[in-house]
Design a protein around this motif. Structure first.
Motif, PDB file in Angstrom:
ATOM      1  N   ALA A  20       0.769  -1.123  -0.083  1.00  0.00           N
ATOM      2  CA  ALA A  20      -0.365   0.129   0.037  1.00  0.00           C
ATOM      3  C   ALA A  20       0.748   1.363  -0.062  1.00  0.00           C
ATOM      4  O   ALA A  20       0.506   2.157  -0.899  1.00  0.00           O
ATOM      5  N   VAL A  21       1.948   1.222   0.733  1.00  0.00           N
ATOM      6  CA  VAL A  21       2.900   2.425   0.779  1.00  0.00           C
ATOM      7  C   VAL A  21       3.479   2.733  -0.470  1.00  0.00           C
ATOM      8  O   VAL A  21       3.546   3.695  -1.099  1.00  0.00           O
ATOM      9  N   SER A  22       3.956   1.576  -1.175  1.00  0.00           N
ATOM     10  CA  SER A  22       4.464   1.663  -2.393  1.00  0.00           C
ATOM     11  C   SER A  22       3.630   2.174  -3.592  1.00  0.00           C
ATOM     12  O   SER A  22       4.201   2.728  -4.508  1.00  0.00           O
ATOM     13  N   ALA A  23       2.749   1.757  -3.352  1.00  0.00           N
ATOM     14  CA  ALA A  23       1.440   2.439  -4.373  1.00  0.00           C
ATOM     15  C   ALA A  23       1.307   3.766  -4.401  1.00  0.00           C
ATOM     16  O   ALA A  23       0.905   4.554  -5.438  1.00  0.00           O
ATOM     17  N   LEU A  24       1.352   4.419  -3.225  1.00  0.00           N
ATOM     18  CA  LEU A  24       1.313   5.651  -2.938  1.00  0.00           C
ATOM     19  C   LEU A  24       2.424   6.566  -3.588  1.00  0.00           C
ATOM     20  O   LEU A  24       2.543   7.814  -3.717  1.00  0.00           O
ATOM     21  N   ALA A  25       3.671   5.891  -3.712  1.00  0.00           N
ATOM     22  CA  ALA A  25       4.665   6.795  -4.256  1.00  0.00           C
ATOM     23  C   ALA A  25       5.356   6.066  -5.383  1.00  0.00           C
ATOM     24  O   ALA A  25       6.690   5.852  -5.442  1.00  0.00           O
ATOM     25  N   ASP A  26       4.737   6.043  -6.492  1.00  0.00           N
ATOM     26  CA  ASP A  26       5.132   5.484  -7.603  1.00  0.00           C
ATOM     27  C   ASP A  26       6.298   6.572  -8.223  1.00  0.00           C
ATOM     28  O   ASP A  26       6.936   5.940  -8.940  1.00  0.00           O
ATOM     29  N   GLY A  27       6.060   7.555  -8.258  1.00  0.00           N
ATOM     30  CA  GLY A  27       6.640   8.466  -8.980  1.00  0.00           C
ATOM     31  C   GLY A  27       6.410  10.053  -8.776  1.00  0.00           C
ATOM     32  O   GLY A  27       4.960  10.359  -8.262  1.00  0.00           O
ATOM     33  N   THR A  28       6.957  10.786  -9.570  1.00  0.00           N
ATOM     34  CA  THR A  28       6.718  12.429  -9.419  1.00  0.00           C
ATOM     35  C   THR A  28       6.777  12.708 -10.942  1.00  0.00           C
ATOM     36  O   THR A  28       7.761  12.227 -11.956  1.00  0.00           O
ATOM     37  N   VAL A  29       6.158  13.544 -11.148  1.00  0.00           N
ATOM     38  CA  VAL A  29       5.858  14.298 -12.774  1.00  0.00           C
ATOM     39  C   VAL A  29       5.930  15.804 -12.277  1.00  0.00           C
ATOM     40  O   VAL A  29       5.546  16.231 -11.380  1.00  0.00           O
ATOM     41  N   THR A  30       6.567  16.633 -13.270  1.00  0.00           N
ATOM     42  CA  THR A  30       6.409  17.980 -13.008  1.00  0.00           C
ATOM     43  C   THR A  30       5.948  18.719 -14.710  1.00  0.00           C
ATOM     44  O   THR A  30       5.950  18.106 -15.641  1.00  0.00           O
ATOM     45  N   THR A  31       4.861  19.700 -14.185  1.00  0.00           N
ATOM     46  CA  THR A  31       4.198  20.154 -15.413  1.00  0.00           C
ATOM     47  C   THR A  31       5.016  20.865 -16.283  1.00  0.00           C
ATOM     48  O   THR A  31       5.955  21.614 -15.717  1.00  0.00           O
ATOM     49  N   THR A  32       5.031  20.775 -17.395  1.00  0.00           N
ATOM     50  CA  THR A  32       5.968  21.434 -18.650  1.00  0.00           C
ATOM     51  C   THR A  32       5.107  22.750 -19.110  1.00  0.00           C
ATOM     52  O   THR A  32       5.450  23.559 -19.895  1.00  0.00           O
ATOM     53  N   GLY A  33       3.781  22.955 -18.622  1.00  0.00           N
ATOM     54  CA  GLY A  33       2.999  24.105 -19.220  1.00  0.00           C
ATOM     55  C   GLY A  33       1.793  24.229 -18.383  1.00  0.00           C
ATOM     56  O   GLY A  33       1.476  23.072 -17.435  1.00  0.00           O
ATOM     57  N   SER A  34       0.961  25.015 -18.322  1.00  0.00           N
ATOM     58  CA  SER A  34      -0.202  25.134 -17.626  1.00  0.00           C
ATOM     59  C   SER A  34      -1.268  23.866 -17.887  1.00  0.00           C
ATOM     60  O   SER A  34      -1.357  23.636 -19.316  1.00  0.00           O
ATOM     61  N   ILE A  35      -1.678  23.260 -17.243  1.00  0.00           N
ATOM     62  CA  ILE A  35      -2.267  21.979 -17.382  1.00  0.00           C
ATOM     63  C   ILE A  35      -3.592  21.745 -16.648  1.00  0.00           C
ATOM     64  O   ILE A  35      -3.709  22.194 -15.593  1.00  0.00           O
ATOM     65  N   ASN A  36      -4.524  21.208 -17.247  1.00  0.00           N
ATOM     66  CA  ASN A  36      -5.756  20.816 -16.738  1.00  0.00           C
ATOM     67  C   ASN A  36      -5.609  19.466 -15.766  1.00  0.00           C
ATOM     68  O   ASN A  36      -5.048  18.644 -16.488  1.00  0.00           O
ATOM     69  N   LEU A  37      -6.139  19.441 -14.619  1.00  0.00           N
ATOM     70  CA  LEU A  37      -6.402  18.407 -13.736  1.00  0.00           C
ATOM     71  C   LEU A  37      -7.672  17.844 -14.211  1.00  0.00           C
ATOM     72  O   LEU A  37      -8.792  18.650 -13.858  1.00  0.00           O
ATOM     73  N   ARG A  38      -7.800  16.757 -14.631  1.00  0.00           N
ATOM     74  CA  ARG A  38      -9.053  16.005 -15.154  1.00  0.00           C
ATOM     75  C   ARG A  38      -9.482  14.872 -14.112  1.00  0.00           C
ATOM     76  O   ARG A  38      -8.714  14.141 -13.253  1.00  0.00           O
ATOM     77  N   LYS A  39     -10.935  14.469 -14.106  1.00  0.00           N
ATOM     78  CA  LYS A  39     -11.578  13.501 -13.524  1.00  0.00           C
ATOM     79  C   LYS A  39     -11.093  12.228 -13.758  1.00  0.00           C
ATOM     80  O   LYS A  39     -11.203  11.186 -12.870  1.00  0.00           O
ATOM     81  N   GLY A  40     -10.534  12.056 -15.204  1.00  0.00           N
ATOM     82  CA  GLY A  40     -10.126  10.802 -15.549  1.00  0.00           C
ATOM     83  C   GLY A  40      -9.022  10.732 -16.607  1.00  0.00           C
ATOM     84  O   GLY A  40      -8.686  11.941 -16.824  1.00  0.00           O
TER      85      GLY A  40
END
Length: 161
Positions: A20-40
């Motif tokens: 469960a802990v490893s599933a929460l910390a798969d990785g990190t991404v950084t936005t490269t522009g203004s981006i929409n956070l979507r429901k799916g």
């Protein structure tokens, strides 16, 4: 026999917790522009909010849409949603969200020349920004705080540090 059962149960619980802990910390991404956070994971899903360029986000899951584009399930300001790999790259932000003024610049009440000037910021001042926005001319503006006042400075007079 009872002792072995307890040991196996404890081991299974430990494995489940680690999974469960490893599933929460798969990785990190950084936005490269203004981006929409979507429901799916796709363009057909409703946008929850917009995230500025240069924001590092933790993700726990990926999915591909019908075009083959990878989407990341991320967490941002108490929201869970999906961002496209077209506007987010793997890894943490190398930028520090800082700009340095390259000339005397107006701190404006909004991201554009039509907004009121709140004060002047001297050339060579280092400022931390928390948001960016483009005006109708395509000029990027940085939202910063200067001596207790939050306002916007133009990228024409401030460069990323």
């Amino acid at each position: 026999m009872k002792r072995i059962s307890k040991w196996i149960a404890a081991l299974m619980l430990a494995v489940m917790c680690l999974t469960a802990v490893s599933a929460l910390a798969d990785g990190t991404v950084t936005t490269t522009g203004s981006i929409n956070l979507r429901k799916g994971p796709g363009l057909d899903y409703k946008s929850i909010r917009t995230i500025s360029e240069g924001v590092s986000l933790n993700y726990d899951k990926t999915a591909k849409d019908d075009r083959g584009v990878v989407w990341y399930r991320v967490y941002y300001k108490k929201n869970t949603g999906w961002v496209s790999s077209k506007y987010a790259k793997e890894g943490k932000s190398s930028s520090s969200n800082k700009v340095v003024t390259t000339g005397s610049v107006n701190l404006r009440s909004g991201p554009g020349l039509d907004y009121q000037s709140l004060r002047t910021v001297a050339s060579g001042t280092t400022l931390t920004y928390d948001k960016t926005k483009k005006d109708d001319r395509g000029v990027v503006w940085y939202r910063v705080k200067v001596k207790g006042k939050t306002g916007w400075v133009s990228s024409k007079y401030a460069k990323k540090k």
